[in-house]
Enzyme design. Structure first.
Site, PDB file in Angstrom:
ATOM      1  N   ASP A   1      49.816  12.039 -26.702  1.00  0.00           N
ATOM      2  CA  ASP A   1      50.563  10.786 -26.775  1.00  0.00           C
ATOM      3  C   ASP A   1      49.541   9.655 -26.921  1.00  0.00           C
ATOM      4  O   ASP A   1      48.375   9.815 -26.528  1.00  0.00           O
ATOM      5  CB  ASP A   1      51.380  10.638 -25.488  1.00  0.00           C
TER       6      ASP A   1
ATOM      7  N   ASP B   1      50.187   5.599 -26.644  1.00  0.00           N
ATOM      8  CA  ASP B   1      50.288   4.489 -25.685  1.00  0.00           C
ATOM      9  C   ASP B   1      50.248   5.029 -24.261  1.00  0.00           C
ATOM     10  O   ASP B   1      51.069   5.858 -23.873  1.00  0.00           O
ATOM     11  CB  ASP B   1      51.590   3.712 -25.907  1.00  0.00           C
TER      12      ASP B   1
ATOM     13  N   ASP C   1      51.768  10.126 -20.641  1.00  0.00           N
ATOM     14  CA  ASP C   1      51.829   9.313 -19.414  1.00  0.00           C
ATOM     15  C   ASP C   1      53.263   9.198 -18.894  1.00  0.00           C
ATOM     16  O   ASP C   1      53.468   8.634 -17.824  1.00  0.00           O
ATOM     17  CB  ASP C   1      51.276   7.903 -19.676  1.00  0.00           C
TER      18      ASP C   1
HETATM   19 MG   LIG Z   1      52.967   6.983 -23.648  1.00  0.00          MG
END
Ligand SMILES: [Mg+2]
Length: 266
Positions: free
Chosen positions: A18, A20, A214
């Site tokens: 991922d 961001d 995240d």
């Molecule tokens: Mg993310």
């Protein structure tokens, strides 16, 4: 689940990263991420960047990766805009509530793009909604008219927010929620953790070592859809002092560098 260093050394596999909250926070690099990506590549592993951010064009993603020391090719990036375009057929009339990345992928697909304010929204067969920094009442009204006239709704992704160095900002999911509510429509969602992007990744990724993210509700659920381990890092929306998360990660580390160290052996 535990992956031993000897297993990892055996053959190159793909790490799904991922973006961001893992390698960057908007325009700020996550410390150590570039070195971690370089270490993976040096170890013979492949890195596939997987982002729900549909706003930038592919070239913008590649320029940003290069600028942050992670130079990559177009085959190394999968976005929710690409996944959304897979749900559209060539020639389909699409009203777009989104940014340059969505426009680019829909054009590549051969869709006929209708711009809010410059068309009769009732001509649209489909409304595609992504991250839209110009979103306002008139764009919401155009989408509403199209949906109430029978168009279907496709969303790039449902992330309510995205992490920046200054905190959380509204994500595409917030725009999608407004459009879906006003239009009285259920969106078909393309990005993580949904099936359209899973199909793209299955085509492009080969054998997957781990999905690193995240946000358990997207990245963790996406790992479950792909039936691969989930690695949670704490540089994005999940705080260091978090309680139990769902789904629980197979691996957790403060950041990508620490996760790579733990799995490759430091
Ligand atoms: Mg993310």
């Amino acid at each position: 689940m535990s992956l031993g260093a000897e297993t990892l050394a055996a053959c190159g596999m793909t790490w799904l990263l991922d973006c961001d909250g893992v390698i960057w926070l908007a325009d700020t690099p996550v410390p150590g991420a570039a070195e971690a990506v370089a270490r993976l590549r040096a170890a013979g592993e492949r890195v596939l960047f997987l982002t729900n951010n549909s706003w930038p064009r592919l070239g913008d993603h590649l320029a940003k990766l290069e600028q942050m020391g992670m130079a990559s090719g177009p085959e190394d990036v999968v976005t929710s805009a690409m996944a959304a375009a897979c749900l559209i057929r060539p020639g389909e009339k699409v009203l777009v509530i989104g940014g340059p990345g969505v426009h680019e992928e829909l054009e590549k697909r051969g869709a006929e793009l209708l711009e809010p304010g410059r068309c009769d929204p009732r001509e649209a067969e489909t409304v595609v909604v992504g991250m839209d920094l110009s979103f306002d009442f008139s764009r919401l009204a155009a989408a509403t008219t199209a949906l109430r006239a029978g168009a279907r709704l496709v969303a790039t992704n449902e992330d309510a927010t995205f992490p920046t160095a200054a905190g959380l900002l509204p994500g595409a999911g917030s725009v999608v929620a407004a459009v879906a509510t006003a239009g009285g429509a259920e969106p078909a969602v393309a990005g993580k953790p949904h099936e359209p992007v899973a199909q793209l990744v299955r085509q492009l990724a080969g054998e997957v070592r781990i999905m690193v993210g995240d946000r358990p509700s997207t990245d963790g659920c996406f790992a479950a859809v792909l039936e691969v381990p989930f690695g949670l890092v704490l540089t994005g929306v999940t705080p260091a002092d978090h309680g139990p998360v769902e789904p629980p990660p197979d691996h957790e580390a403060p950041d990508l560098a620490a996760l790579v160290d733990a799995l490759l052996g430091s």
